[in-house]
Design a protein around this motif. Structure first.
Motif, PDB file in Angstrom:
ATOM      1  N   GLU A   5       2.568 -14.294  -7.883  1.00 53.06           N
ATOM      2  CA  GLU A   5       1.508 -14.727  -6.971  1.00 53.06           C
ATOM      3  C   GLU A   5       0.958 -13.486  -6.288  1.00 53.06           C
ATOM      4  N   ARG A   6      -0.342 -13.466  -5.988  1.00 55.55           N
ATOM      5  CA  ARG A   6      -0.965 -12.273  -5.393  1.00 55.55           C
ATOM      6  C   ARG A   6      -1.920 -12.635  -4.270  1.00 55.55           C
ATOM      7  N   VAL A   7      -1.731 -13.824  -3.701  1.00 64.75           N
ATOM      8  CA  VAL A   7      -2.701 -14.311  -2.702  1.00 64.75           C
ATOM      9  C   VAL A   7      -2.396 -13.783  -1.309  1.00 64.75           C
TER      10      VAL A   7
ATOM     11  N   LYS B 261       3.781  -6.516  -9.687  1.00 67.58           N
ATOM     12  CA  LYS B 261       3.761  -7.136  -8.354  1.00 67.58           C
ATOM     13  C   LYS B 261       4.365  -6.184  -7.318  1.00 67.58           C
TER      14      LYS B 261
ATOM     15  N   ASN C  43       2.250  -4.153  -3.995  1.00 67.06           N
ATOM     16  CA  ASN C  43       2.604  -4.175  -2.576  1.00 67.06           C
ATOM     17  C   ASN C  43       3.134  -2.822  -2.105  1.00 67.06           C
TER      18      ASN C  43
ATOM     19  N   ARG D 191       0.221  -0.546  -1.274  1.00 63.24           N
ATOM     20  CA  ARG D 191      -0.335  -0.801   0.063  1.00 63.24           C
ATOM     21  C   ARG D 191       0.588  -0.224   1.137  1.00 63.24           C
TER      22      ARG D 191
ATOM     23  N   GLN E   7      -5.663   1.490   7.929  1.00 63.61           N
ATOM     24  CA  GLN E   7      -5.608   1.507   9.396  1.00 63.61           C
ATOM     25  C   GLN E   7      -4.160   1.625   9.901  1.00 63.61           C
TER      26      GLN E   7
ATOM     27  N   GLY F  73       4.231  -5.692   8.852  1.00 64.54           N
ATOM     28  CA  GLY F  73       4.949  -6.957   9.012  1.00 64.54           C
ATOM     29  C   GLY F  73       4.772  -7.867   7.821  1.00 64.54           C
TER      30      GLY F  73
ATOM     31  N   CYS G  55       6.159  -9.625   2.608  1.00 64.15           N
ATOM     32  CA  CYS G  55       5.861  -9.101   1.267  1.00 64.15           C
ATOM     33  C   CYS G  55       5.865  -7.579   1.256  1.00 64.15           C
TER      34      CYS G  55
ATOM     35  N   PHE H  76       2.020 -11.203  12.617  1.00 61.86           N
ATOM     36  CA  PHE H  76       2.290 -10.006  11.819  1.00 61.86           C
ATOM     37  C   PHE H  76       1.011  -9.296  11.392  1.00 61.86           C
ATOM     38  N   LYS H  77      -0.130 -10.002  11.517  1.00 62.79           N
ATOM     39  CA  LYS H  77      -1.413  -9.324  11.300  1.00 62.79           C
ATOM     40  C   LYS H  77      -2.534 -10.146  11.939  1.00 62.79           C
TER      41      LYS H  77
HETATM   42  N1  SAJ Z   1      -1.563  -3.404   7.738  1.00 62.38           N
HETATM   43  C1  SAJ Z   1      -1.764  -2.215   8.425  1.00 62.38           C
HETATM   44  N2  SAJ Z   1      -2.862  -1.468   8.131  1.00 62.38           N
HETATM   45  C2  SAJ Z   1      -3.753  -1.842   7.183  1.00 62.38           C
HETATM   46  C3  SAJ Z   1      -3.537  -3.048   6.470  1.00 62.38           C
HETATM   47  C4  SAJ Z   1      -2.431  -3.811   6.788  1.00 62.38           C
HETATM   48  O1  SAJ Z   1      -0.967  -1.829   9.306  1.00 62.38           O
HETATM   49  O2  SAJ Z   1      -4.741  -1.115   6.981  1.00 62.38           O
HETATM   50  C5  SAJ Z   1      -0.383  -4.228   8.058  1.00 62.38           C
HETATM   51  C6  SAJ Z   1      -0.749  -5.623   8.580  1.00 62.38           C
HETATM   52  O3  SAJ Z   1      -1.047  -5.596   9.954  1.00 62.38           O
HETATM   53  C7  SAJ Z   1       0.499  -6.390   8.250  1.00 62.38           C
HETATM   54  C8  SAJ Z   1       0.987  -5.741   6.948  1.00 62.38           C
HETATM   55  O4  SAJ Z   1       0.322  -4.498   6.873  1.00 62.38           O
HETATM   56  O5  SAJ Z   1       1.479  -6.217   9.255  1.00 62.38           O
HETATM   57  C9  SAJ Z   1       0.730  -6.530   5.685  1.00 62.38           C
HETATM   58  O6  SAJ Z   1      -0.559  -7.118   5.716  1.00 62.38           O
HETATM   59  P1  SAJ Z   1      -1.523  -7.161   4.441  1.00 62.38           P
HETATM   60  O7  SAJ Z   1      -2.777  -7.844   4.847  1.00 62.38           O
HETATM   61  O8  SAJ Z   1      -1.686  -5.813   3.877  1.00 62.38           O
HETATM   62  O9  SAJ Z   1      -0.715  -7.982   3.337  1.00 62.38           O
HETATM   63  P2  SAJ Z   1       0.060  -9.395   3.290  1.00 62.38           P
HETATM   64  O10 SAJ Z   1       1.521  -9.100   3.494  1.00 62.38           O
HETATM   65  O11 SAJ Z   1      -0.544 -10.421   4.132  1.00 62.38           O
HETATM   66  O12 SAJ Z   1      -0.193  -9.814   1.754  1.00 62.38           O
HETATM   67  C10 SAJ Z   1       0.159  -8.925   0.708  1.00 62.38           C
HETATM   68  C11 SAJ Z   1      -1.028  -8.789  -0.263  1.00 62.38           C
HETATM   69  N3  SAJ Z   1      -0.794  -7.677  -1.178  1.00 62.38           N
HETATM   70  C12 SAJ Z   1      -1.713  -6.685  -1.343  1.00 62.38           C
HETATM   71  O13 SAJ Z   1      -2.761  -6.655  -0.746  1.00 62.38           O
HETATM   72  C13 SAJ Z   1      -1.379  -5.643  -2.353  1.00 62.38           C
HETATM   73  C14 SAJ Z   1      -1.208 -10.089  -1.043  1.00 62.38           C
HETATM   74  O14 SAJ Z   1      -2.228  -9.943  -2.037  1.00 62.38           O
HETATM   75  C15 SAJ Z   1       0.104 -10.492  -1.725  1.00 62.38           C
HETATM   76  O15 SAJ Z   1      -0.014 -11.692  -2.467  1.00 62.38           O
HETATM   77  C16 SAJ Z   1       1.124 -10.705  -0.611  1.00 62.38           C
HETATM   78  O16 SAJ Z   1       1.316  -9.431   0.050  1.00 62.38           O
HETATM   79  C17 SAJ Z   1       2.409 -11.194  -1.250  1.00 62.38           C
HETATM   80  O17 SAJ Z   1       2.666 -12.414  -1.168  1.00 62.38           O
HETATM   81  O18 SAJ Z   1       3.110 -10.400  -1.895  1.00 62.38           O
END
Ligand code: SAJ
Length: 419
Positions: A159-161, A212, A216, A219, A257, A263, A266, A329-330
């Protein structure tokens, strides 16, 4: 392949939306969960998680009879496994929920069934599950076997949502389809094509498993770079958000950012799945550590300010009010799982016992572990009553706050919203 019935095993943040989308596409769907309350909630047409638009679809699907939840697996054509894969205490992956799900479906498997594993899993999990099933069902052939006739197909399709936009991304995102054999990939690809608009990219199970984790980790590494830069900026008295905005004007630079750490369930977890099984994953490990350290770093900044007021005004910490802006967490979600903001709140309670004011527009009640030591307040109450304000999440409600409203109060802006 005839699809009369699909079982989705694990009705959490991925499983329930998946079951909802399938049943909404008029595929008879059995939602399987070990939690009685979850099963009852779904069968009442309700949901136990927050996801925009989900409740209505679940309600419609249950009413129309296409979705029903059960505690035990039902015989189906396709089984989709969407159970959690948390971390053990030593940061190694815990795949026992996937193993349990596999063991639970063993007895109801029939020839030509397809099993799809969507749970984030370490490399090698799909074949491991195939071997477990063979032991339980020696009467069937599985795709890890060297056999011309395979009875059960198994594919790893992560899953990648993104939480908060799950229903759209479930349908519009491309899918990685990692069959243990080509036939497994073909069958899984045909299945997803029935209800998604994105493309299906076929590969083998191991590549899909690592893809997968790689997404992550990519990121996490990039957020770690932003977080490290923000601390370098502090050393040089430079505004990190201005620096990043300027650097990102370069056509091939796109810095993410900084914040109080990473948080969720994932990005802060999956990189460990690589690190646990690799001797060379140095950048990935360091990035995880940098992002964890950033939470500690922000707490230390806050501690310094609390101690400063304590000595300047000669007061105990209980006389100092700290307003925490955001504990999700975000941004713009109500999900508190793995939130670095909560970590900082807890450390402040444990270390100082200040008067804690929490502004979190996305929740109605504070979580149990902090609710006796803190108060959920409005933006204006927090501004009026705090000595220190700290931004931890860039919720939309906070971006319009005028920095001048804080007057002389101390601001710690870990999300750069009061620049
Ligand atoms: N965050 C930062 N700075 C940024 C972007 C995010 O500090 O520039 C922080 C957020 O505040 C948060 C954390 O990173 O605490 C994660 O947030 P996120 O929006 O990057 O990701 P998730 O955990 O909500 O979802 C991710 C996604 N993966 C990617 O973008 C590669 C999503 O597509 C996946 O399906 C999900 O993990 C998962 O279920 O694995």
């Amino acid at each position: 392949m005839n699809i009369n019935k699909v079982s989705v095993i694990g009705l959490g943040y991925i499983g329930l939306p998946t079951a909802a989308i399938l049943s909404n596409s008029k595929i008879v769907t059995c939602g399987i969960d070990v939690d009685n309350d979850v099963v009852d909630t779904v069968n009442n047409g309700d949901i136990h998680i927050t996801e925009p638009g989900l409740k209505k679809i679940v309600q419609n699907s249950v009413e129309s009879g296409y979705l029903k939840a059960y505690l035990k697996p039902k015989s189906s054509d396709i089984y989709i496994i969407t159970v959690p894969t948390p971390l053990n205490h030593d940061n190694s992956p815990d795949i026992t929920y996937v193993e349990d799900a596999i063991k639970n479906i063993a007895s109801v498997l029939n020839k030509s069934n397809l099993i799809i594993i969507e749970s984030t899993s370490p490399v090698g999990t799909s074949k491991k599950m195939s071997r477990i099933l063979k032991k339980l069902r020696p009467d069937l052939t599985f795709p890890h076997e060297d056999s011309n006739e395979i009875d059960i197909n198994i594919a790893y399709c992560p899953e990648r949502v993104i939480p908060g936009n799950t229903l759209n991304e479930l349908v519009s995102n491309d899918r990685v389809i990692g069959g243990i054999t080509d036939e497994c990939s073909n069958k899984a690809s045909k299945f997803y094509s029935k209800f998604i608009n994105g493309k299906c990219h076929k590969t083998n199970a191991e590549t899909a498993e690592l893809s997968k984790l790689a997404e992550n980790s990519f990121r996490d590494v990039n957020i770690a770079f932003a977080n490290e830069l923000s601390m370098i900026c502090d050393e040089n008295n430079i505004n990190p958000w201005e620096l990043i905005e300027i650097a990102n004007k370069h056509p091939r630079v796109n810095i993410l950012q900084p914040g109080p750490g990473v948080g969720g369930h994932c990005i802060a977890v999956d990189p460990w799945f690589i690190v646990a099984n690799s001797n060379v994953a140095k950048i990935i490990r360091q990035s995880r550590e940098t992002n964890l350290y950033k939470t500690e770093y922000v707490f230390k900044k806050l501690s310094r300010e609390i101690k400063h007021i304590m000595s300047k005004k000669e007061v105990n910490a209980e006389k100092i009010s700290v307003a925490f802006f955001g504990i999700a967490f975000k941004a713009n979600i109500d999900d508190l799982r793995g939130s670095p903001a909560i970590e900082i709140v807890k450390k402040t309670i444990e270390s100082f016992g200040c008067n804690i004011l929490i502004v979190e527009p996305n929740i109605q009640e504070l979580p149990n572990d902090i609710k006796n030591s803190s108060n959920l307040v409005s933006v204006s109450d927090a501004i009026d009553n705090c000595d220190i304000a700290i931004s931890l999440v860039d919720h939309k409600e906070f971006t319009s706050i005028n920095k001048l409203d804080f007057n002389e109060k101390i601001l710690i802006d870990s999300k750069g919203i009061w620049n």
